[in-house]
Structures are given as C-alpha cells and as structure tokens.
Write a protein that holds these residues in place. Structure first.
Motif, PDB file in Angstrom:
ATOM      1  N   LEU A 203     -38.164  39.467 -66.493  1.00  0.00           N
ATOM      2  CA  LEU A 203     -37.671  38.644 -65.463  1.00  0.00           C
ATOM      3  C   LEU A 203     -37.013  37.132 -66.059  1.00  0.00           C
ATOM      4  O   LEU A 203     -35.897  36.818 -65.426  1.00  0.00           O
ATOM      5  N   GLN A 204     -37.909  36.642 -66.513  1.00  0.00           N
ATOM      6  CA  GLN A 204     -37.872  35.039 -66.965  1.00  0.00           C
ATOM      7  C   GLN A 204     -36.654  35.085 -67.806  1.00  0.00           C
ATOM      8  O   GLN A 204     -35.763  34.279 -67.932  1.00  0.00           O
ATOM      9  N   VAL A 205     -36.538  35.960 -68.930  1.00  0.00           N
ATOM     10  CA  VAL A 205     -35.568  35.990 -69.695  1.00  0.00           C
ATOM     11  C   VAL A 205     -34.229  36.244 -68.981  1.00  0.00           C
ATOM     12  O   VAL A 205     -33.060  35.419 -69.462  1.00  0.00           O
ATOM     13  N   PHE A 206     -34.211  37.131 -67.909  1.00  0.00           N
ATOM     14  CA  PHE A 206     -32.878  37.401 -67.285  1.00  0.00           C
ATOM     15  C   PHE A 206     -32.469  36.204 -66.495  1.00  0.00           C
ATOM     16  O   PHE A 206     -31.447  35.808 -66.500  1.00  0.00           O
ATOM     17  N   TYR A 207     -33.488  35.854 -65.965  1.00  0.00           N
ATOM     18  CA  TYR A 207     -33.040  34.372 -64.877  1.00  0.00           C
ATOM     19  C   TYR A 207     -32.521  33.382 -65.923  1.00  0.00           C
ATOM     20  O   TYR A 207     -31.543  32.601 -65.426  1.00  0.00           O
ATOM     21  N   ARG A 208     -32.977  33.114 -67.192  1.00  0.00           N
ATOM     22  CA  ARG A 208     -32.259  31.910 -68.047  1.00  0.00           C
ATOM     23  C   ARG A 208     -30.919  32.325 -68.327  1.00  0.00           C
ATOM     24  O   ARG A 208     -30.163  31.709 -68.393  1.00  0.00           O
ATOM     25  N   ARG A 209     -30.727  33.839 -68.723  1.00  0.00           N
ATOM     26  CA  ARG A 209     -29.485  34.226 -69.084  1.00  0.00           C
ATOM     27  C   ARG A 209     -28.480  33.876 -67.796  1.00  0.00           C
ATOM     28  O   ARG A 209     -27.440  33.632 -67.840  1.00  0.00           O
ATOM     29  N   VAL A 210     -29.074  34.479 -66.650  1.00  0.00           N
ATOM     30  CA  VAL A 210     -27.803  34.525 -65.539  1.00  0.00           C
ATOM     31  C   VAL A 210     -27.880  33.026 -64.870  1.00  0.00           C
ATOM     32  O   VAL A 210     -26.744  32.571 -64.676  1.00  0.00           O
TER      33      VAL A 210
END
Length: 473
Positions: A203-210
């Motif tokens: 989730l945190q990886v996705f938040y950084r990407r988005v």
C-alpha cells in the motif's frame, strides 16, 4: 447567487486544512455511495455491481439497460440534492467512483468516451451551492480489498499481486488529476478506498507511486490517504507524504444489529474514545490532519420491533461520536447520503415504484442476511453454524483464524465466500427478473424513485448533522 469560487486549492498546513487565506477549513459532509459506485445494501441488489449489471443486461437488452441506468444515474444526484445538503450546513461531498466508469478491462489504457461527464455534473452541482467535493476511487481491478464494495466478484484482494493492475490505476489517477487540475471546488483526491494489503507494505509503495504521478500533472490538490485494513490501521506506515491528509473510517459496532445497544455508559464511551485514538495515533504523532472518511450507524425500519427505541440509541451514538471529533476539530464525511432505507440521510419511499416492485426480494435478502452491512443472522444462524463448527474442528487452532483480515476470524471468511459471494452472485438473476418486460416508462418511474423529490428524509439524523455543522463551522 452562486458562491464565489475559491482563489486557490485547499492545502495542508500542519495539522490543519487551510484555504487561500490560511484560514482553517473543517470539511463536514456525506458521500454519494450507491451512485457512481453501486453497493448491494444501498440499492437492494445482491452481491457485486458488475454481476448485477450483467444480469440486468441479459434481462433488459442493451437499449433498455442503457436507458434504465442512465436515468438512475441522472436522478440519484441532481442540483436539488446539492441544495439540500448545503441547507444543512455541510460543506463537502465525497464522490465514490467505480473505476469501470473510466476504463474497460479489455482496453484499460484508454479512458472511456464521456467518462468525466457524470462526475463533472456532480462536482459542478455541488460547486454551485458552495460545496467542496472529494474524488474517491472506490473500486480497483482485482480488488484492493476483500469486500463487495471493491466490485471484484471474489473474496481476495488480487490488486496487490499484479503490477499491471497497479500501473493502470496509477495512469488513471494521472488522467483524473489532469482533468481536475486547477478546480478549486475539488478539495482533493481519495486515491484508494479501504485498502486491505495483507503484507502491509504494498500500500505504501502504491501511495508513493500515485502521489508522484498526480503531482506531475497537478501539484496543488490534497490527497486523502486511507489507512490499511479498511482504513483502520496505520501501524506499518513509515512516512508522511506532502500535502496529504490521512483518513480513518470510524464505524462503531454498537451502531449495528449484531452489536450491543448503545446506552451511553461510561464504559461504552470510553471504548469509542479508545477505538478512535488507536486509529488516529499515526496522525497525531506525525502532526498531520485527520479525516474520518466514513462512519455512522445503520437504522431499523418501521417494520422492525422497537425501531423507534433502536434508532434513538443510534442517533445518540452518532451524536457522541461527533463530540469526539469536535474536540479534535477533525474533518468528517458520514456514510451515507441516499439509499433504500437502511442508513441514508434520505431514502426511497416505501411506496415508490422501486421498493414496491422489489419488496418480496428485499424481504428475502434480509431474511437470508446476504449483505454483510448490518445484517441480522437470527433466521439463518442455524444453517451456517455447522459449517463453522466443521471448519473449527478440522483446522488446527494455530491456523483457523490466521487468514487476513484476521479480525474477521474464520466465521467472517466463511460468510464472505458462501453468502456474500456465491449465494449472492446466483441470486443476481432473481433480482434482475423483477425488471423483465418493463416498458421504458416503467423503467423511468423505477429510476425516479431515487429523485430527492420522491424520497423520504431521515429528519432525526439530518438534524444531528445540521446542528454539528452549523454550531462548530
């Protein structure tokens, strides 16, 4: 006269959301759930939206299918709804969206023609009444969680296992941000509703990407970031992203049929406070704003025994929750604005064509407890008890409640697969059969059951919200 357009986007400053003049803004509102993302308990179908739509297409044919859903989407939220919400002193409306309005799984790199038209209409109607909006992505391909509201049709969150699914949603958010860049009536973007990442790191990886993808095209709008495990857990979060508000969902089991009645005892109030404090500890320790993106009880219907007493208890529960939020001066968005009489601020009238048509099916669905949201299992507990007992007898104790989310325990996972997924999927055809042979005029009347002018207002709930919104800004 339309209110003046804000000079700049809202932004984060310390623990506050502020406007162009640096003045604190506390967002208070509701969500248009059941509209641009349909949900089973909100409008009465079983299971998942995509399965229901497929069954409806089979029964109605393409022309009538398009007509009915176009009319439903038109009537469900109009300028009258925006005026009503503004009259209560609310100032922000969350718009939950199904990603399928924008992209087709068979052509995911292309935005559907006219995809923004529906969302734009809501944003513009709200802006005309001085209401901010928050764009909320409520579903993800493969499912970002195990719930029906991710519209995956399964009981697993496969979104986290496939980078190509993640890529298409990062790209979609870039397109959404590009479209609303500079729109100061949009308070911000809620990139993912109720994520449930079993590994607690994806989730945190996705938040950084988005966040990076959005900022490249829209550097100004706030992001509202839900915690993991259905917006309740920040324990694995490692960092704070810039110009972001962090979001919890603060439902109380005392507001649901399976929970204990709320009587306002010191012990109950202490439990509510501690539950809230646990969820917002990350925000308080990092000095960032808090948004309670969903909360609120469900309500008994007039046919339920002691419904007046039950609803009075749940209004009192809601009122106490609002006192907790007022103390911390946090922003909030109640769930839910409009439905068929379960939780909404307004609901379709019992005598409306839609409720009258579906009355036998709605009674059956309630008896079977097919919807997870607020069901009462008294009439079917004896059916599932032997299955649960069998699982507990055959699975070693060390593993029986290990499956994520662990808080569901084995009972929750059994119900998710057997009732909310398999049973409900099959009953989609029965639901759709009620619409067979309807004329265009009849379909129009069914959809119009959700026009505000044809709905019943839940005055007790609305007065509580009005009082909080107007007394404390």
């Amino acid at each position: 006269m339309a209110p003046p357009t804000p000079r700049s986007c809202l932004r984060v400053k310390g623990t506050d959301i502020v406007d162009a003049d640096g003045k604190r803004v506390i967002l208070k509102g509701t969500a248009t759930g059941g509209h641009t993302n349909m949900e089973n308990f909100i409008t009465g179908y079983p299971g998942h939206e995509t399965e229901m739509r497929a069954a409806m297409l089979e029964v109605l044919g393409q022309e009538k299918y398009d007509f009915f859903f176009d009319k439903f989407l038109e009537y469900f939220f109009t300028s009258s709804d925006a005026k009503f919400l503004a009259s209560l002193g609310l100032n922000c409306i969350r718009i939950p969206i199904n990603h399928r309005h924008f992209i087709d799984n068979l052509n995911p790199s292309v935005i559907r023609p006219g995809a923004f038209k529906l969302i734009d209409r809501i944003v513009e109607a709200c802006a005309a009444e001085g209401l901010y909006t928050i764009i909320d992505m409520h579903t993800f391909p493969g499912g970002q969680n195990q719930g029906w509201h991710s519209d995956s049709g399964i009981h697993k969150a496969l979104f986290w296992d496939f980078k190509d699914l993640q890529d298409r949603m990062v790209n979609l958010w870039a397109e959404i941000a590009k479209h609303y860049q500079g729109n100061t009536w949009v308070a911000g973007y809620n990139p993912m509703n109720e994520p449930a990442d079993p590994d607690h790191v994806n989730l945190q990886v996705f938040y950084r990407r988005v966040e990076k993808a959005i900022r490249e095209v829209d550097p100004d709008h706030i992001l509202f970031l839900d915690g993991n495990t259905y917006a309740m857990d920040f324990s694995a979060f490692k960092e704070v992203l810039p110009n972001c508000v962090y979001a919890v969902h603060d439902y109380a089991t005392m507001g649901f049929p399976m929970g204990e009645p709320y009587t306002g005892t010191p012990e109950q109030n202490d439990h509510l406070q501690k539950s809230y404090e646990r969820k917002v500890e990350f925000m308080k320790s990092h000095g960032v704003p808090i948004w309670n993106g969903e909360f609120g009880p469900v309500y008994a219907s007039a046919s339920d025994e002691d419904h007046d007493k039950i609803n009075a208890q749940r209004y009192n529960l809601l009122g106490h929750q609002l006192t907790i939020y007022k103390k911390d001066q946090i922003s909030w968005s109640i769930w839910l604005y409009k439905d068929i009489g379960f939780q909404g601020m307004v609901h379709a009238a019992p005598t409306s064509p839609y409720i009258a048509l579906l009355a036998p099916f709605l009674a059956k669905k309630k008896r079977l407890g097919l919807d997870k949201w607020g069901r009462d299992d008294r009439q079917v507990a004896h059916v599932y008890a032997p299955v649960i007992e069998h699982f507990r007898a055959e699975i070693p104790p060390a593993f029986v409640d290990r499956r994520y989310p662990q808080l569901w325990k084995i009972e929750g996972h059994i119900h998710r697969v057997l009732r909310e997924t398999l049973f409900s999927e099959i009953l989609c055809w029965e639901y759709a059969s009620y619409f067979a042979d309807k004329t265009f005029d009849e379909l129009d009347a069914l959809a119009a059951s959700f026009r505000l002018e044809n709905c019943v207002r839940r005055d007790g709930l609305n007065e509580i919200l009005r009082r909080d919104a107007t007394e404390s800004g």
